[in-house]
Scaffold this active site. Sequence first.
Site: not given
Ligand code: CAA
Length: 393
Positions: A135, A165, A167, A249, A277, A372-373, A375
């Site tokens: 991020s 962000w 961790t 995932d 209570r 991690e995404g 809701s």
């Molecule tokens: N696994 C592997 N590849 C994947 C995938 C998955 N689950 N989902 C999509 N892809 C691939 C696709 O196949 C595509 O590749 P190709 O073009 O080669 O086929 C590419 O990734 C882009 O796919 P999309 O067009 O579907 O992706 P998008 O840009 O529309 O985004 C989204 C989809 C679901 C919104 C995604 O961006 C997402 O999950 N966003 C949230 C991100 C997130 O969780 N951030 C948190 C960061 S970590 C954190 O929280 C910090 C910490 O320290 C705890």
Amino acid sequence: MNSNTTMYQGWPEVDESKKLLIEQVRAFAEDKIKPRAAQLDATGEFPKDIIQALAEMGILGMMVPENYGGSATDAISYAMVLEEIAAACASTAVIVSVNNSLVCAPLTYFGNDSQKTKYLTPLAQGKKLGCFALSEPGHGSDPAGLECSATKVPGGYKIRGTKNWITNGKEADICLVFANLDKSQGYKGISCFIVDTKSPGYQVSKLEDKLGITASSTAQLFFDDVFVPEECLLGKPGDGLKIALNTLDGGRIGIAAQALGIARSAFESSKRFATEREQFGAPIAKLQAIQWFIADMATRLQGARLLTWAAARAKDLGLKYTKEAAMAKLAASEAAMWITTKAIQVHGGYGYTKEYSVERNFRDAKITEIYEGTSEIQRVVIAAQEFAALNKS
Ligand code: CAA
């Protein structure tokens, strides 16, 4: 038999060896983590000794093969262990979850042998700690547009940009950084780099002051032309977004399990409080209003737990589990927020004070609906998978 034992009923994967592991972690969490949780929350102190003890129990690299220092357990055991830790202290749980799910997992799946030997092994043994830098200030839900850049230089790459962000960002020894090597390619230019946080130019530029999970650091990092040797590219150039989304995932199962632990703590506290209570001359547990809260808490908690285990089982079977992990995180984090809100209601004014752990549970629960995404992103993922399945049928 308490409710923690009956929760495994009808779940064939939970054999005696798993029960033994869970009992061991539960005992450690009850005796050594839970009594410290309120103080850790108040001070924001990183629980170094607890993490060290968990490392010695093999909990920092649970799904990593034994030849790379891990415990080679399955994802169901991992989810169960994280629930136990989170029921005691949500901050400790996320530190463990990030090291396992977001750092050890991508190194296991995408690393070459020398990367696994050099970086994965100490991370899995808990001798080093990892963080995952995806991020950015302007790119949280939409990592495909990230701005951090990697430039090819002799012998390696230079990384420049800001990550938000993160961790474990303050304590980490190893940081997986996602940066764009070729912006003309859009997201297909994003690559993943293994960065030693002692590298010149790695800066912790800000530490967030947060509502909950205060004992886990959430850092803003600045990469000021950090040099990364050639051999620290994880996977192929341009594989970065796929590595990140694949990793998330698995991460979402971990956060679902963390949410279950937070929710369970609030639920157990509510049951205890309701039987102790008294109002109107009897324990409030005799009141139907309270019984309905307890019944709904139990149902939402177990429903979310079964979704979490189902996602973990799909992962263990080698199936695609993107949708299942998103469902688990969505259900468990929203259950945690609902259960902790109602837990405060059951406790009345007491629940609003720091004397009762439900106040901390409520604050800790909120982040599980965000990191991690969010809701909303989980719903985007679930809907996309549903429509993709429809188009295939
Ligand atoms: N696994 C592997 N590849 C994947 C995938 C998955 N689950 N989902 C999509 N892809 C691939 C696709 O196949 C595509 O590749 P190709 O073009 O080669 O086929 C590419 O990734 C882009 O796919 P999309 O067009 O579907 O992706 P998008 O840009 O529309 O985004 C989204 C989809 C679901 C919104 C995604 O961006 C997402 O999950 N966003 C949230 C991100 C997130 O969780 N951030 C948190 C960061 S970590 C954190 O929280 C910090 C910490 O320290 C705890």
